[in-house]
Scaffold this active site. Sequence first.
Site, short mmCIF file in Angstrom:
data_model
loop_
_atom_site.label_atom_id
_atom_site.label_comp_id
_atom_site.label_asym_id
_atom_site.label_seq_id
_atom_site.Cartn_x
_atom_site.Cartn_y
_atom_site.Cartn_z
CG ASN A 96 -36.01 33.14 71.46
OD1 ASN A 96 -35.17 34.03 71.43
ND2 ASN A 96 -36.10 32.24 70.51
CB ILE B 140 -32.15 18.88 68.41
CG1 ILE B 140 -33.18 18.54 69.50
CG2 ILE B 140 -31.13 19.90 68.89
CD1 ILE B 140 -32.57 18.08 70.81
CG PHE C 189 -48.62 43.67 69.99
CD1 PHE C 189 -47.48 43.20 70.61
CD2 PHE C 189 -49.61 44.25 70.76
CE1 PHE C 189 -47.33 43.31 71.99
CE2 PHE C 189 -49.48 44.37 72.13
CZ PHE C 189 -48.33 43.91 72.74
CG ASP D 44 -55.44 41.12 64.79
OD1 ASP D 44 -55.48 40.50 63.71
OD2 ASP D 44 -54.60 40.90 65.68
NE ARG E 20 -31.99 31.21 68.98
CZ ARG E 20 -30.85 30.72 68.47
NH1 ARG E 20 -29.79 30.56 69.25
NH2 ARG E 20 -30.77 30.40 67.20
CG LEU F 249 -52.45 48.47 61.67
CD1 LEU F 249 -51.04 48.28 62.18
CD2 LEU F 249 -53.03 49.75 62.23
N GLY G 84 -29.20 29.94 58.87
CA GLY G 84 -29.57 31.26 59.43
C GLY G 84 -29.57 31.29 60.94
CG ASP G 85 -31.20 28.33 63.80
OD1 ASP G 85 -32.05 29.23 63.60
OD2 ASP G 85 -31.50 27.19 64.19
CE LYS H 21 -41.17 42.91 64.08
NZ LYS H 21 -42.45 43.50 64.43
CB SER I 235 -37.34 41.03 66.83
OG SER I 235 -36.62 39.83 66.81
CE1 TYR J 70 -40.97 39.72 62.20
CE2 TYR J 70 -38.90 38.76 62.93
CZ TYR J 70 -40.12 39.32 63.22
OH TYR J 70 -40.48 39.50 64.53
P1 NAD Z 1 -49.07 37.17 66.08
O1 NAD Z 1 -49.00 36.85 64.65
O2 NAD Z 1 -49.70 36.20 67.02
O3 NAD Z 1 -49.79 38.60 66.28
C1 NAD Z 1 -49.72 39.63 65.32
C2 NAD Z 1 -51.15 40.07 65.02
O4 NAD Z 1 -51.13 41.12 64.04
C3 NAD Z 1 -52.01 38.94 64.43
O5 NAD Z 1 -53.18 38.81 65.22
C4 NAD Z 1 -52.31 39.39 63.01
O6 NAD Z 1 -53.57 38.94 62.58
C5 NAD Z 1 -52.19 40.91 63.13
N1 NAD Z 1 -51.82 41.62 61.89
C6 NAD Z 1 -50.77 41.37 61.07
N2 NAD Z 1 -50.73 42.27 60.08
C7 NAD Z 1 -51.77 43.14 60.28
C8 NAD Z 1 -52.24 44.28 59.60
N3 NAD Z 1 -51.66 44.75 58.49
N4 NAD Z 1 -53.33 44.92 60.08
C9 NAD Z 1 -53.96 44.46 61.19
N5 NAD Z 1 -53.55 43.38 61.88
C10 NAD Z 1 -52.46 42.72 61.43
O7 NAD Z 1 -47.58 37.51 66.56
P2 NAD Z 1 -47.01 37.72 68.02
O8 NAD Z 1 -46.13 36.57 68.32
O9 NAD Z 1 -48.08 38.10 68.97
O10 NAD Z 1 -46.05 38.96 67.74
C11 NAD Z 1 -46.48 40.29 67.93
C12 NAD Z 1 -45.40 41.21 67.43
O11 NAD Z 1 -44.18 40.94 68.10
C13 NAD Z 1 -45.10 41.07 65.94
O12 NAD Z 1 -44.85 42.36 65.40
C14 NAD Z 1 -43.84 40.23 65.91
O13 NAD Z 1 -43.07 40.49 64.77
C15 NAD Z 1 -43.14 40.71 67.17
N6 NAD Z 1 -42.21 39.71 67.71
C16 NAD Z 1 -42.66 38.46 68.00
C17 NAD Z 1 -41.77 37.49 68.48
C18 NAD Z 1 -42.25 36.10 68.78
O14 NAD Z 1 -41.41 35.22 68.93
N7 NAD Z 1 -43.53 35.83 68.91
C19 NAD Z 1 -40.42 37.83 68.67
C20 NAD Z 1 -40.00 39.12 68.39
C21 NAD Z 1 -40.91 40.06 67.91
C1 UD1 Z 2 -36.57 32.41 65.34
C2 UD1 Z 2 -36.32 33.36 64.18
C3 UD1 Z 2 -36.20 34.78 64.74
C4 UD1 Z 2 -37.45 35.15 65.56
C5 UD1 Z 2 -37.60 34.10 66.67
C6 UD1 Z 2 -38.79 34.33 67.56
C7 UD1 Z 2 -35.11 32.03 62.48
C8 UD1 Z 2 -33.81 31.82 61.79
N1 UD1 Z 2 -35.11 32.97 63.47
O1 UD1 Z 2 -35.47 32.51 66.16
O2 UD1 Z 2 -36.01 35.73 63.71
O3 UD1 Z 2 -37.31 36.44 66.12
O4 UD1 Z 2 -37.71 32.80 66.07
O5 UD1 Z 2 -39.98 34.19 66.83
O6 UD1 Z 2 -36.11 31.42 62.16
N2 UD1 Z 2 -34.97 24.51 67.31
C9 UD1 Z 2 -34.82 23.15 67.11
N3 UD1 Z 2 -35.85 22.45 66.54
C10 UD1 Z 2 -37.04 23.05 66.18
C11 UD1 Z 2 -37.17 24.45 66.40
C12 UD1 Z 2 -36.12 25.13 66.96
O7 UD1 Z 2 -33.77 22.58 67.42
O8 UD1 Z 2 -37.93 22.36 65.66
C13 UD1 Z 2 -33.86 25.25 67.94
C14 UD1 Z 2 -33.27 26.34 67.05
O9 UD1 Z 2 -32.23 25.83 66.26
C15 UD1 Z 2 -32.79 27.35 68.11
C16 UD1 Z 2 -33.81 27.20 69.25
O10 UD1 Z 2 -34.40 25.92 69.07
O11 UD1 Z 2 -31.53 27.00 68.60
C17 UD1 Z 2 -34.91 28.26 69.23
O12 UD1 Z 2 -35.49 28.28 67.94
P1 UD1 Z 2 -36.75 29.22 67.58
O13 UD1 Z 2 -37.82 29.00 68.58
O14 UD1 Z 2 -37.07 29.01 66.15
O15 UD1 Z 2 -36.20 30.71 67.81
P2 UD1 Z 2 -34.94 31.46 67.18
O16 UD1 Z 2 -34.06 30.54 66.46
O17 UD1 Z 2 -34.34 32.27 68.26
#
Ligand code: NAD
Ligand code: UD1
Length: 336
Positions: A179, A217, A80, A31, A231, A59, A292-293, A153, A124, A149
């Site tokens: 989520n 909201i 990840f 990381d 969600r 990486l 975008g939501d 993916k 995702s 983003y």
């Molecule tokens: P996070 O940011 O907490 O973890 C990602 C880790 O990758 C971090 O610790 C960061 O320092 C490390 N990193 C980033 N780029 C790097 C690189 N080039 N080399 C080495 N390390 C690097 O995110 P997370 O929430 O744990 O998510 C993990 C994965 O899941 C991500 O790929 C994210 O896109 C995907 N994902 C997350 C969510 C979410 O809501 N958290 C939803 C869908 C997909």
């Molecule tokens: C967002 C990202 C999505 C990503 C996901 C998980 C956008 C447009 N999409 O999605 O690509 O994969 O997070 O990391 O950013 N909400 C509020 N108030 C807030 C925050 C959120 O009302 O302050 C609402 C949003 O409108 C939504 C729900 O809560 O209806 C969830 O929001 P969020 O946690 O940001 O997730 P996603 O919208 O699913």
Amino acid sequence: MNILVTGGAGYIGTHTIVALISNGHSVVVIDNLINSSRESLRRVEEITDTTIPFYEADLRDYDTLGGIFNEHPIDAVIHFAGLKAVGESTENPARYYRFNVGSTLNLLKIMNEYNVKKLVFSSSATVYGSAPVPYVESHPAGRDITSPYGKTKYMIEEILSDVAMSDSSIEFTSLRYFNPIGAHESGRIGENPTGTPNNLMPYITQVATKQRESLRIWGDDYDTVDGTGVRDYIHVSDLASGHLAALTHSKPGYHVYNLGSGKGTSVLELLRAFEVSTGQKIPYEIAPRRPGDLPEFYADVHLANSELNWQTTKTVEDACRDSWRWQSENPNGYEQ
Ligand code: NAD
Ligand code: UD1
């Protein structure tokens, strides 16, 4: 198995490492700490009572990757590492392609060199764009993804699928997360966003600690149960066990699974669940829709249930309690 976990210091990585070690696997972590801290892994070591080999490296640095594969016999990789801020990816798309797609290409190259055939990738639900609910894996992905983003993916999924087709002994799996919310029940590890949280649950918990005044909201005029966005919230520990299941049931080819709870929850429903399960009052106001939501999405999880023999075990209320424990005991995240 000895598993290389890329991005293992992050939110989902740390919880997955706990699940892997608790089930007898060993891990090596790479990381660059761009969105995390060394402290998160120290706490994983504390929870699991182990020492985790850790490389603070990017990486995209092929030589360091070579050093890791040389030093450790790797059976499988969980990937990840990546950048994940949707808004930032629109402002600086090239960086997202470099980091996310570029890193993955490096990883595939080194895996090929060292004959490592198993990979689990963090995809995702965003790859579905706007699709009919519930989202099912057979729905064609990639059509109207709204952010760079999300496109990274989808591109990575396509690359993995092509590479898997070129070698019948390859076992690649993409997990499409819905989520993730919640935290480890110890309260020692959890989500640690930098700056103002974009996602709903960390925003709610920061309102509860009074670090933020009130929740906005984003829209109450959607065609949903109560007008607010719906969600599929999944506890991060259930998500973690999904990775374990994906490795256990890994098979040749390229496979895609949704990891969600299979249930839709509106913003207001999540807010109420948080208030009831933690006793905290969350002031809120209604604001315009966030660009975008999507109004509503949740997963069809039958494929992961049957092929990975995986089920969620935790409720949204469990996740609220665990998120709150993490936030209230660590109001500054991993900063002491
Ligand atoms: P996070 O940011 O907490 O973890 C990602 C880790 O990758 C971090 O610790 C960061 O320092 C490390 N990193 C980033 N780029 C790097 C690189 N080039 N080399 C080495 N390390 C690097 O995110 P997370 O929430 O744990 O998510 C993990 C994965 O899941 C991500 O790929 C994210 O896109 C995907 N994902 C997350 C969510 C979410 O809501 N958290 C939803 C869908 C997909
Ligand atoms: C967002 C990202 C999505 C990503 C996901 C998980 C956008 C447009 N999409 O999605 O690509 O994969 O997070 O990391 O950013 N909400 C509020 N108030 C807030 C925050 C959120 O009302 O302050 C609402 C949003 O409108 C939504 C729900 O809560 O209806 C969830 O929001 P969020 O946690 O940001 O997730 P996603 O919208 O699913």
